[in-house]
Design a protein around this motif. Structure first.
Motif, mmCIF file in Angstrom:
data_model
loop_
_atom_site.group_PDB
_atom_site.id
_atom_site.type_symbol
_atom_site.label_atom_id
_atom_site.label_comp_id
_atom_site.label_asym_id
_atom_site.label_seq_id
_atom_site.Cartn_x
_atom_site.Cartn_y
_atom_site.Cartn_z
ATOM 1 N N GLN A 44 -3.747 1.102 -9.651
ATOM 2 C CA GLN A 44 -2.804 1.913 -10.259
ATOM 3 C C GLN A 44 -2.855 3.326 -9.900
ATOM 4 N N SER A 45 -4.343 3.836 -9.824
ATOM 5 C CA SER A 45 -4.417 5.244 -9.659
ATOM 6 C C SER A 45 -3.954 5.442 -8.142
ATOM 7 N N LYS A 46 -4.482 4.617 -7.392
ATOM 8 C CA LYS A 46 -4.084 4.748 -5.997
ATOM 9 C C LYS A 46 -2.480 4.877 -5.727
ATOM 10 N N LYS A 47 -1.854 4.103 -6.678
ATOM 11 C CA LYS A 47 -0.369 4.310 -6.663
ATOM 12 C C LYS A 47 0.162 5.541 -6.746
ATOM 13 N N LEU A 48 -0.407 6.229 -7.869
ATOM 14 C CA LEU A 48 -0.097 7.397 -8.344
ATOM 15 C C LEU A 48 -0.134 8.441 -7.301
ATOM 16 N N MET A 49 -1.342 8.205 -6.684
ATOM 17 C CA MET A 49 -1.809 9.142 -5.803
ATOM 18 C C MET A 49 -0.679 9.079 -4.443
ATOM 19 N N GLU A 50 -0.554 8.035 -4.045
ATOM 20 C CA GLU A 50 0.480 7.658 -2.816
ATOM 21 C C GLU A 50 1.862 8.094 -3.140
ATOM 22 N N GLU A 51 2.208 8.130 -4.452
ATOM 23 C CA GLU A 51 3.604 8.661 -4.825
ATOM 24 C C GLU A 51 3.785 10.085 -4.747
ATOM 25 N N ASN A 52 2.394 10.501 -4.933
ATOM 26 C CA ASN A 52 2.416 12.088 -4.614
ATOM 27 C C ASN A 52 2.076 12.582 -3.591
ATOM 28 N N GLY A 53 1.940 11.916 -2.422
ATOM 29 C CA GLY A 53 1.744 12.407 -1.125
ATOM 30 C C GLY A 53 0.381 12.523 -0.835
ATOM 31 N N VAL A 54 -0.689 11.953 -1.480
ATOM 32 C CA VAL A 54 -2.083 12.084 -1.313
ATOM 33 C C VAL A 54 -2.324 10.729 -0.436
ATOM 34 N N ALA A 55 -3.179 11.223 0.678
ATOM 35 C CA ALA A 55 -3.491 10.108 1.654
ATOM 36 C C ALA A 55 -4.571 9.202 1.141
ATOM 37 N N VAL A 56 -4.125 7.911 1.010
ATOM 38 C CA VAL A 56 -5.002 6.783 0.474
ATOM 39 C C VAL A 56 -4.678 5.658 1.619
ATOM 40 N N GLN A 57 -5.603 4.640 1.688
ATOM 41 C CA GLN A 57 -5.423 3.510 2.342
ATOM 42 C C GLN A 57 -4.241 2.629 2.151
ATOM 43 N N ARG A 58 -3.660 1.875 3.254
ATOM 44 C CA ARG A 58 -2.539 0.973 2.875
ATOM 45 C C ARG A 58 -3.173 -0.149 2.035
ATOM 46 N N PHE A 59 -2.350 -0.414 1.158
ATOM 47 C CA PHE A 59 -2.906 -1.635 0.106
ATOM 48 C C PHE A 59 -1.714 -2.476 -0.449
ATOM 49 N N TYR A 60 -2.006 -3.466 -0.858
ATOM 50 C CA TYR A 60 -1.108 -4.377 -1.630
ATOM 51 C C TYR A 60 -1.827 -5.045 -2.763
ATOM 52 N N VAL A 61 -1.044 -5.478 -3.796
ATOM 53 C CA VAL A 61 -1.547 -5.987 -4.920
ATOM 54 C C VAL A 61 -1.267 -7.601 -5.105
ATOM 55 N N ALA A 62 -1.941 -8.347 -5.433
ATOM 56 C CA ALA A 62 -1.922 -9.888 -5.439
ATOM 57 C C ALA A 62 -2.327 -10.286 -6.872
ATOM 58 N N ASP A 63 -1.519 -11.386 -7.435
ATOM 59 C CA ASP A 63 -1.886 -12.097 -8.608
ATOM 60 C C ASP A 63 -2.467 -13.525 -8.224
ATOM 61 N N THR A 64 -1.908 -13.855 -7.009
ATOM 62 C CA THR A 64 -2.412 -15.431 -6.488
ATOM 63 C C THR A 64 -2.873 -15.155 -5.243
ATOM 64 N N ALA A 65 -3.810 -16.434 -4.932
ATOM 65 C CA ALA A 65 -4.430 -16.602 -3.850
ATOM 66 C C ALA A 65 -3.467 -16.342 -2.312
ATOM 67 N N ALA A 66 -2.205 -16.811 -2.728
ATOM 68 C CA ALA A 66 -1.313 -17.211 -1.631
ATOM 69 C C ALA A 66 -0.686 -15.814 -1.420
ATOM 70 N N GLU A 67 -0.615 -14.922 -2.440
ATOM 71 C CA GLU A 67 -0.049 -13.443 -2.474
ATOM 72 C C GLU A 67 -1.224 -12.677 -1.627
ATOM 73 N N ALA A 68 -2.101 -12.905 -1.860
ATOM 74 C CA ALA A 68 -3.291 -12.178 -1.321
ATOM 75 C C ALA A 68 -3.348 -12.445 0.149
ATOM 76 N N LEU A 69 -3.197 -13.764 0.660
ATOM 77 C CA LEU A 69 -3.179 -13.971 2.024
ATOM 78 C C LEU A 69 -2.022 -13.551 2.756
ATOM 79 N N ASP A 70 -0.756 -13.570 2.044
ATOM 80 C CA ASP A 70 0.292 -13.008 2.480
ATOM 81 C C ASP A 70 0.212 -11.335 3.035
ATOM 82 N N ALA A 71 -0.515 -10.727 1.903
ATOM 83 C CA ALA A 71 -0.687 -9.152 2.078
ATOM 84 C C ALA A 71 -1.520 -9.007 3.076
#
Length: 431
Positions: A44-71
């Protein structure tokens, strides 16, 4: 990140990140802030940073193992880092009750991410900062793993000694910043920010240089510093801490990990930010207390402390200990307390099976002691209080308050001062 939480009992309800505590000595004159209730997950902190032009790693969030694999497949990265998302440090060395060791894993094979996530999600992760049983992991972050050539530390925070925000940085990042401050204080750099002017170009460039960025990286780091300050203002933060702020072999300055603290008083205009607050990991009693603007921290003793003001609460805990007792909690009523809050506070205290006595220690300044007295008598009657109650009141309208207590007919033990109150509370336990 290297940030850690100090002992709850030691600070009796005050939580500070390393950079806040750092200012108590090297930067002189600052004082601890009161506890902040909003605590965001890393993603959530990284999302706020990303939305405000701060350079962070590319990332996704997952709630299931299948979502994590897809990410992991969508990232299409050379290496992937999978992180369990809980509000506690030490995840990398934590252990899951599924048997998996480590809440942070690196892999170059996207297919492995699904299996790892399967062993994380829905299981409890135990670290040095969680309860013994651990915390259930409901979300994982799947991010691009970047090589770090060099790690630095950077933070922006409110500092009373400077009457506003201050930047703190060190070329020694990725470690406990307190250790750096203690062993090599010359590597801690500070820049006071004019609240009206904001971060100036020369300040940002000077801090970037002090952090060890050279050539084109110096300007890049300075730009990131200015964007972090813009974020600091935009979300009404009391602190934005990045550890590490690093550089990659490809010549990029990236915020690899961050902790953002927020001012509770700005909730009315930061609704989107505060809506991200996940209370599921919070102590239920602390969460209930927060609903009534009460600050509560459970401790290990058996004498409940019912006090107004953080300093008075800490003094009360200390003097109970001095007389051979153990405080069961830290409960701060604050300044503008009303009868209903007194009643709700008593409900919290009496619900704790460890509590064998209650010590009320109120200094009435902006608080009317008569309001406290009426709240106490109402709570005692309606909750059918059975444990000994010792009350020390002083200050505004104290004589009226003492009359209310005396005429209530309730078994309330009065005390003349804090020392007397602590002695009587400890004696009540020993009877």
């Amino acid at each position: 990140m290297a940030a850690s939480m100090v002992s709850r009992a030691a600070l009796s309800g005050l939580r500070l990140s390393p950079s806040r505590r750092l200012l108590l000595d090297p930067l002189k004159g600052s004082r601890p802030t009161s506890r902040r209730w909003l605590n965001l997950q890393e993603y959530q902190s990284k999302k706020l940073m990303e939305e405000n032009g701060v350079a962070v790693q590319r990332f996704y969030v997952a709630d299931t193992a299948a979502e994590a694999l897809d990410a992991a497949k969508r990232l299409d990265a050379k290496e992937i880092v999978l992180k369990a998302q809980i509000l506690a440090g030490g995840r990398g060395k934590g252990v899951f009750d599924s048997g998996l060791k480590g809440g942070v894993h690196l892999t170059k094979d996207p297919m492995v991410v699904g299996d790892l996530a399967h062993k994380m999600l829905g299981f409890n992760l135990s670290t040095k900062q969680t309860p013994k049983e651990g915390v259930k992991v409901k979300t994982v972050m799947v991010a691009e793993a970047l090589d770090i050539t060099r790690e630095t530390y950077f933070a922006i925070l409110m500092d009373r000694a400077c009457n506003g925000p201050v930047m703190v940085g060190s070329p020694q990042g990725g470690v406990d910043i307190e250790e750096v401050a203690a062993s090599t204080p010359e590597l801690i750099f500070k820049e006071v920010i004019d609240i009206f002017e904001g971060v100036q170009d020369d300040q940002a460039l000077r801090m970037a240089s002090n952090l060890g960025f050279k050539g084109p990286l110096e300007r890049q780091a300075a730009d990131q510093i200015k964007k972090l300050y813009d974020l600091f203002l935009k979300v009404d933060a009391t602190q934005v801490e990045v550890n590490p702020l690093g550089e990659t072999p490809e010549g990029q300055v990236v915020c690899f990990d961050a902790k953002i603290n927020f001012d509770d008083n700005a909730e009315f205009r930061q609704k989107a930010v505060f809506a991200m607050d996940d209370m599921s990991e919070s102590d239920p009693t602390e969460s209930e207390a927060a609903k009534w603007d009460l600050k509560y921290i459970g401790l290990d003793g058996n004498i409940a402390c019912f006090v107004n003001g953080a300093g008075l609460a800490m003094a009360t805990c200390d003097i109970i200990d001095l007389h051979g007792g153990k405080p069961a909690n830290f409960l701060d009523l604050g300044g503008g307390v009303q009868e209903r809050q007194v009643y709700e506070a008593f409900k919290l205290l009496t619900a704790d099976p460890k509590v064998e006595a209650i010590l009320v220690n109120i200094f009435g300044g902006i608080v009317n002691c008569a309001i406290i007295a009426n709240g106490i008598t109402k709570a005692c009657r309606e909750l059918e209080l059975t444990v000994p109650l010792v009350v020390r009141l002083e200050g505004t309208n104290v004589q009226e308050a003492k009359r209310i207590l005396a005429e209530s007919g309730l078994p309330i033990t009065s005390a003349d001062n804090l020392d007397d109150a602590a002695k009587k509370a400890v004696a009540a336990i020993k009877k």
